[in-house]
Structure formats: structure tokens, C-alpha cells
Enzyme design. Structure first.
Site, PDB file in Angstrom:
ATOM      1  CD  GLU A  10       0.267  -5.123  -2.332  1.00  0.00           C
ATOM      2  OE1 GLU A  10      -0.072  -5.779  -3.334  1.00  0.00           O
ATOM      3  OE2 GLU A  10      -0.068  -3.928  -2.152  1.00  0.00           O
TER       4      GLU A  10
ATOM      5  CE  LYS B  87       5.884  -1.159  -1.137  1.00  0.00           C
ATOM      6  NZ  LYS B  87       5.313  -2.401  -0.588  1.00  0.00           N
TER       7      LYS B  87
ATOM      8  NE  ARG C 162       2.555   9.267   0.894  1.00  0.00           N
ATOM      9  CZ  ARG C 162       2.487   8.292  -0.015  1.00  0.00           C
ATOM     10  NH1 ARG C 162       1.322   7.921  -0.507  1.00  0.00           N
ATOM     11  NH2 ARG C 162       3.574   7.691  -0.415  1.00  0.00           N
TER      12      ARG C 162
END
Length: 803
Positions: free
Chosen positions: A287, A517, A507
Site C-alpha cells: 500500500e 507504518k 511476518r
């Protein structure tokens, strides 16, 4: 004897309803330690799987730990395409006919290839080593044979020998041997052959000293091939081939309809394979709402790496469904970083490229009765979801929703007054099936599509559809998206679209940093750091500016592997180990003095300057002139303040009054006098004599920088020393995480001295400052003043700790 296909799902569910106690109590009964049990409960899918396995196995009252661990493995690794045979396998485990991890892995392999077909029990038992009894004498004989064949290597390497390799050789001979006995006998045999460990056995072997220095051409090749493995293991072997995507690999349970067994029909798969020519298609879908961090390096390695390994294609797809958070700056950065990491996209696409198709499919979703226009506020939606209550508008007529959705598209409804929601399953055990939002109204121009649209699709709606439209074969993501599988496949199923193979992996979490983020954006926006590329951040731009190579990052990621273990945090030292391994081969040596202390060599003529040869590489051949650089040696030299003491000691190898040290690449010097300031404490300068014959053989060797000519200061540079940004290993867990910022994470030294050869260094050039660490020229450098960032120190904690 032949196994008959049966479906035990309904039976174990009836048993589950009758069972007493919480999942935690159930998991503790089968011997899981409390930490593993609690971590399991945090994962809904594993909790459901393990609960089902325990009931199917008939051990709700408990079992021994060995059986319990095997049941846990079944719950997490059992091949989904053979779920019909799971009760059979559990019977073998509970009866201890299958009792080792090796047998269980063999069972998984056999059942995965069998899928839902029937099979002969004797073939199954043979494949899994059922009934094979390996005695300790058999194991001892195999160990002796392995040691005999590898005796030369063992005697040469001693306790540095790779015990795992020895273990593998034994297992190859006796695949069903008890691994604990194998390990015990190998350790005993090593002691018998080698005796007690010595100090040398505990030292790290220095392989680099036997290697030739890397040339420029070699470095270029390394950059172009960032994922050349250091080991033979192929991490991508776990993924199936595209033509296997007719097998069931996911089951989605509903409260109001039969189980959805996710797979493609032969007709759908054949059309897909024709469009893709049977190639692997993956996608890296960031994104564009911030800079990429090291976690994205793993995502790139998995998706781009799989496509490259299989000769396929990987899209770089921007997930740009939220126009308010996205910027052209982020889009440009992502493309630049993907290239820097060594990956080449098959195509660069945007979710917004498919806005028209997504809209048309949303209309079709309404027509089929699977979506409705809702007028609840976000707060009301949250409240109704928590109570598992249907929206008051859930059953409005299809024609009405179609009309309202058209009004949303034309901008006739105010922002926040309506959404399009998918009609999923409000009574599901999975919160991601509670009528997720498919479209919302936003009167915000889009960076890529302009002002054409005022309704935008959600990630949950768009992601799976675009995967299907782009013929993605393997939709790979991190484990936090696992609970979204149900929604992903529900939507593709009700729209009769091709279904990619979904697989989640753990992850990447690294100690002493934050990875979200939101937190990174907070640090940048509030100027706690100097931008997204601050060298203290784990953003890829920050690591690049710090001097870390993409090769080192990819080696680090490959070494971690592609697993589904979701409870691990990788120590920062492990990344630093790979950085040192890379820079030790590619960064030329040079000399810099951080905290200069003046040394006047009294027996050297004041006007004399000698140009001496210094090595760029430790093992450089004297015949290779390019492996050397010139350093001036004159009457005034500068050493590190830390390399001088007024009081000497046995364990100190620096300079002291009356003591000698060797100036690296130059001559021995002996301190003859110390000049103090008026306070009689501060040292102004040292006076020394040098030994031009080099007959003096001091133990200590120190680095230095000299005046290039009489009364001319050496090259002055700025050095920035970076350390861990946070003091705690996991600052994200702290309530006041900002208070954990390390105040010494950035230290600037403005008065460092360097040898003249560094004058022409350019931004991005990397060096090893002898005895100090690895450094890179920062972009803040000017022709008048160079700035160097410390990439990493020379000290290697990871290889010593073995973590």
C-alpha cells in the site's frame, strides 16, 4: 485391507459440544506447555484445528506429552487435501504406532500425495516406518560408520564440525531411529575421538582470511544476484505447482450453509492454465502510504523469489484503494526500492487499474443477493458486529440496493451516509465474515485515477478479486491475514471467479525497533528521526542510507526461511552478522581517527613526509598494486585518545609512557614525554620516537593518521555513529514506547581525521575503518566536507551467541 473414505467433521463437532472445559484446559491436558497453549489460543484457526484433532483422537481427558506434541503438529501441518484420512492417522498416533516426528512427516508426505483417494494400509505403514524397531545397537553401528567415513573432516574441524550433517548421515541410514539416542551417541563419539573442548574449539573460524579480496566485477555480480543461497536448501519447495490448484487446501465453515472446500473446478483451472501457460504468477502488493521496511524485504523475497525460482512472473501491484493515505512520493519510493533489492516486476499495476471491473462485479454481487447498501455509522457497525446483529438494512430489496449503489457512484449521497456491505455470515466464528464493507464514499481525488470515482473499494473486497483477475497462482501474505481467508474465498466463490492458492507465512519482526507504518509515520512526522530514510530506522531506505547492501538483506531473509511460526522475533544481531559477512568481502580498508590525540615524533625531520603502502584488503598480494593505497607518514601523527593511557597494565596493548606500539603499515613508536594542559590532567600531546629499522617488536598495533605536509591538518570529516533506536527488544509492547528511544542512538563526531585517499569518496561508497567498523559516505556530504555513517561495528555478537 483398504481404508474407506469417511467424513468425521460432523461427529467431532457433536463431541465438541459435549466436551467440558476451555480450550486452554484442553491443550494443557495433552501436555502442551502453558506458553505454547496460550499462543495457540491467540490463533483462531490453529485453536479450531487442534480442538478438532483432540476430539477426533479421543484424548479429551488427556494424553502424554509425546502424543500431544504430535497432535499439535497434525493441527498445524496436516495436508488439507487429505483431511478425510486424518482420523486414520490419529489412530496410529494414539496407539503409538507412529511416535516420532520423522514418521509423522513421512505420513504427511504419503497422505498429501494420496489426497482423498483410498489407499492400502500396508503401503501407508511401510512409508511411515510403522513396526520398524531400531535398537540402540543399530544406531551405534550407523554412528560408527558415519564417523569412519568423515574422520578426516572431524579431526580437522574438531568441535566446529557441523553436527547436523553427521545427524543427517545417520538418519539417511536409519530414518526411523530415535533422534535423542542418535544425538547422545554422536556427542559421546565426538568426545571419545576429540577429548575435552579446547579454547581454540570455541573460537570462531575466520574463513575470510583464506579468500581473495572481492574485485569490482565480483561485487557487481553479487548485487545483480541477491538471492544466491549460502546453503543448498530451497525454501520454495513447500509451494505446490499451479496445475495442482484443483485440490482442496482450505475449508471455510458457515453457520448457514455447507462447508466451502476451496478449490477450482477442472474447467476453471484449465482456462486459467491456458491463460498463464502453466507458469507461476505471484504479486507483491504494498500500500503506497509510507516507506517500505525490512518486513517488506521478506515479502519481496517470498513473492518475487518464488516466481524467479519457478521461471514465472511477479507483479508489483500498488494496493491504492485509499486515496487519502497515498502519495506519489511513496509510489516512486516503492518502485525504486524494489529495483534496489534486485527484483524486476513482470508488470507494474494498480488496484485502481481495475476500478471499473471491480464496480461491475459489485453490481453483480448485489444482483446475486450477496451485497446491500447500508446506512449505519461506523460506530453502529462496530456495535452490531460485537453483538452479532444484522444491520436493519441487510434484507432490503435487491432493486433498492442497486439504485442506491448507483446514486453512491454518481455522488448523490453524502460521504459517510452509505456503504456497500457484503452479505456474509453474521453468526460465523470468524469476525472477518461479519458483512465486511465493500465500498465507501470518499470525495477525494485519487493519485492514479484522478476524480473519476467518488466510491472506492475496500481492501477486503478488491484484493482477492484483483488476484483472480491477474491470474495469480500463489497469493502469499503474512499470518495476520489468515483469518481473512474465509472472506477471500467466500467472495470468489459467490462470484464464480478463479481461486488462487493462498498461503500465509510468519511476518518478520526484529528486536529494538518498531515495524508498524503507523508508528514509523509518527516518528517521521513528529521529527523523532530525520525522515523515512533515517539510518536508525528499519526502513529499507534507512538501511540503504546506513550502508547496508541489498545482498546482505536478502541473505538475512533467506536464512530465516519461509515458515508459519508466528511467535518469533529475530535478534538485530542476526541481521548485523549478514551485513558484516557482506562488507568484509566488499568494503576496502582505510584508516580514520575518531578522537584525535596529537603525537609528535621527535626523531623525524619536520619537513620529511614518507608515502607508505597500506592495504585495502588484508590478504592482498604484494604484486597487485590496486589492492594498496598511499598514506603519508610525517613528524606529526594522530592516534585515538583511547589508545593512550598514563598507567600501563598487562592486558593493555596501547601506548603509555615508556611503552612502544606499532603504527599499522608504518613504524614502531615509543612514548618519551607527555605534555599536559594547565590543569595537569588533560593531555595536549604525546612526544615519541620512532624506530626506522623496525627492530622493535611491540605487541600492540594501532591505527593513525598523519599530517600530509608540515603544519597542515589531515582530512577532516564528520562521522555519525548509529546504534539501536530503542533500548527494549520489543518497544511496540510498551505503553509509552516513545520513552524507550535510545538517547545514544545517534552520536555525531565532527572532528575526525581521515587519510587523504578518502578525499574523493562519493555518496554510497563503503569502507572498513580499521578497528572501528564499517562506514558509508552519506548523502549529506559536500565537496568541502565528507559525512560518514557507521553501518555496523566490527564486533560480532550473533555468531558468538549462536542465536
Amino acid at each position: 485391507m483398504r481404508v474407506v473414505k469417511t467424513n468425521g467433521n460432523q461427529e467431532w463437532r457433536r463431541k465438541k459440544k459435549r466436551a467440558q472445559g476451555t480450550p486452554l484446559e484442553l491443550f494443557l491436558k495433552i501436555g502442551l506447555d502453558e506458553r505454547t497453549a496460550r499462543n495457540t489460543i491467540a490463533n483462531n484457526k490453529v485453536t479450531n484445528n487442534l480442538t478438532a484433532v483432540i476430539h477426533e483422537a479421543g484424548v479429551t481427558e488427556g494424553c502424554n506429552r509425546t502424543i500431544g506434541n504430535l497432535l499439535y503438529t497434525v493441527a498445524t501441518k496436516y495436508p488439507a487435501n487429505a483431511v478425510i484420512h486424518r482420523p486414520t492417522l490419529l489412530g496410529y498416533i494414539v496407539s503409538t504406532k507412529i511416535k516420532t516426528p520423522a514418521q509423522l512427516e513421512a505420513a504427511f508426505s504419503f497422505l498429501s500425495s494420496t489426497a482423498s483417494e483410498s489407499f492400502e494400509l500396508n503401503e501407508f505403514e511401510e512409508a511411515c516406518g510403522v513396526g520398524v524397531d531400531v535398537s540402540e545397537e543399530d544406531i551405534e553401528q550407523a554412528v560408527n560408520e558415519v564417523f569412519k567415513q568423515n574422520k578426516g573432516s572431524i579431526l580437522e574441524l574438531r568441535y566446529r564440525i557441523n553436527v547436523g550433517d553427521l545427524f543427517g548421515h545417520v538418519r539417511k541410514r536409519l530414518p526411523w531411529a530415535d533422534p535423542r539416542i542418535v544425538k547422545k551417541l554422536i556427542d559421546a563419539k565426538l568426545y571419545e575421538l576429540l577429548g575435552e573442548r579446547t579454547a581454540a574449539d570455541n573460537e570462531k573460524p575466520s574463513k575470510q582470511k583464506k579468500e581473495k579480496p572481492a574485485k569490482v566485477e565480483d561485487k557487481k555480480v553479487a548485487d545483480e544476484n541477491p538471492v544466491q543461497p549460502a546453503e543448498d536448501l530451497n525454501p520454495f519447495l513447500i509451494f505446490p505447482n499451479p496445475e495442482e490448484n484443483f485440490k482442496v487446501h482450505t475449508e471455510v465453515f458457515f453457520s448457514n450453509r455447507p462447508v466451502l472446500r476451496c478449490c477450482n473446478t477442472k474447467e476453471v483451472l484449465d482456462k486459467h492454465l491456458k491463460r498463464t501457460s502453466g507458469k507461476v504468477y505471484t504479486r507483491f502488493p504494498p500500500e503506497p502510504n509510507g516507506y517500505l521496511h525490512i518486513g517488506h524485504a521478506k515479502a519481496m523475497f517470498v513473492s518475487f523469489g518464488l516466481a524467479k525460482e519457478r521461471g514465472g512472473c511477479c507483479y508489483l501491484r500498488y494496493d491504492d484503494t485509499n486515496p487519502e493515505a497515498e502519495k506519489k512520493e511513496y509510489i516512486d519510493h516503492i518502485e525504486e526500492i524494489v529495483e534496489w533489492m534486485g527484483w524486476k516486476p513482470f508488470k507494474i499495476t494498480y488496484t485502481s487499474d481495475y476500478f471499473q471491473e471491480l464496480y461491475e462485479l459489485a453490481v453483480e454481487l448485489i444482483r446475486r443477493g450477496h451485497a446491500y447498501v447500508d446506512h449505519q455509522t461506523p460506530e453502529e457497525i462496530k456495535e452490531y458486529r460485537e453483538k452479532k446483529m444484522d444491520s436493519p438494512w441487510r434484507d432490503r430489496p435487491i432493486s433498492e440496493s442497486l439504485e442506491l449503489f448507483e446514486e453512491m457512484r454518481r455522488g448523490m449521497i453524502e460521504e459517510g451516509k452509505a456503504t456497500l456491505r457484503m452479505k456474509q455470515d453474521m453468526q460465523s466464528d470468524n469476525g472477518n465474515m461479519y458483512d465486511l464493507i465493500a465500498y465507501r464514499i470518499k470525495f477525494t481525488p485519487h493519485p492514479h485515477s484522478g476524480d473519476k470515482w467518488c466510491i472506492y473499494p475496500s481492501y477486503d473486497y478488491a484484493h482477492c478479486i484483483v488476484d483472480s483477475l491477474e491470474d495469480i497462482t500463489h497469493s502469499l501474505c503474512t499470518l495476520e491475514f489468515e483469518t481473512r481467508r474465509a472472506s477471500y474465498y467466500w467472495l470468489l466463490d459467490v462470484l464464480d471467479l478463479y481461486q488462487p492458492y493462498v498461503w500465509e507465512y510468519s511476518r518478520l519482526n526484529v528486536t529494538n525497533t518498531v515495524m508498524s507504518k503507523r508508528k514509523l509515520n509518527f516518528l517521521v512526522t513528529n521529527k523523532h528521526v530525520d525522515g523515512w530514510d533515517d539510518p536508525r530506522l528499519m526502513t529499507l531506505a534507512g538501511l540503504k542510507r546506513r550502508g547496508v547492501t541489498s545482498t546482505a538483506i536478502n541473505a538475512f531473509v533467506r536464512g530465516i526461511g519461509i515458515t508459519r511460526s508466528d511467535c518469533s522475533t529475530i535478534r538485530l544481531e542476526r541481521l548485523e552478522y549478514h551485513i558484516r559477512e557482506e562488507l568484509n568481502r566488499t568494503a576496502p580498508r582505510t584508516m580514520v581517527v575518531m578522537q584525535p590525540l596529537k603525537v609528535v615524533i621527535s626523531n623525524l625531520d619536520s619537513g620529511l613526509v614518507m608515502d607508505l603502502d597500506a592495504k585495502k584488503w588484508p590478504d592482498a598480494s604484494t604484486e597487485d598494486s590496486s589492492a594498496f593505497y598511499k598514506v603519508p607518514f610525517s613528524r606529526v601523527v594522530y592516534i585515538e585518545q583511547s589508545d593512550f593511557r598514563m598507567k600501563d597494565s598487562k592486558d593493555y596493548y596501547g601506548l603509555a609512557p615508556g611503552k612502544s606500539v606499532l603504527l599499522r603499515y608504518a613504524f614502531p613508536i615509543k612514548c618519551t614525554e607527555v605534555v599536559l594542559a594547565d590543569d595537569n590532567k588533560s593531555i595536549v600531546e604525546i612526544r615519541a620516537e620512532y624506530d626506522p629499522s623496525k627492530k622493535t617488536k611491540p605487541k600492540g598495533v594501532i591505527h593513525w593518521v598523519a599530517e600530509p605536509s608540515r603544519e597542515v591538518d589531515p582530512l577532516s570529516i564528520e562521522v555519525r555513529l548509529f546504534d539501536k533506536l530503542f533500548n527494549s527488544e520489543n518497544p511496540a509492547e510498551l505503553e509509552d514506547w516513545l520513552a524507550d528511544v535510545n538517547p545514544q542512538s545517534r552520536v555525531v563526531i565532527s572532528g575526525a581525521y581521515a587519510v587523504p585517499s578518502l578525499r574523493d569518496a562519493a555518496a554510497g561508497d563503503r569502507f572498513q575503518f580499521e578497528r572501528l567498523g564499517y562506514f558509508v559516505v552519506d548523502k549529506d556530504s559536500t565537496p568541502e566536507r565528507l559525512v560518514f555513517n557507521r553501518t555496523v561495528t566490527l564486533r560480532d555478537n550473533y555468531s558468538k551467541s549462536g542465536k
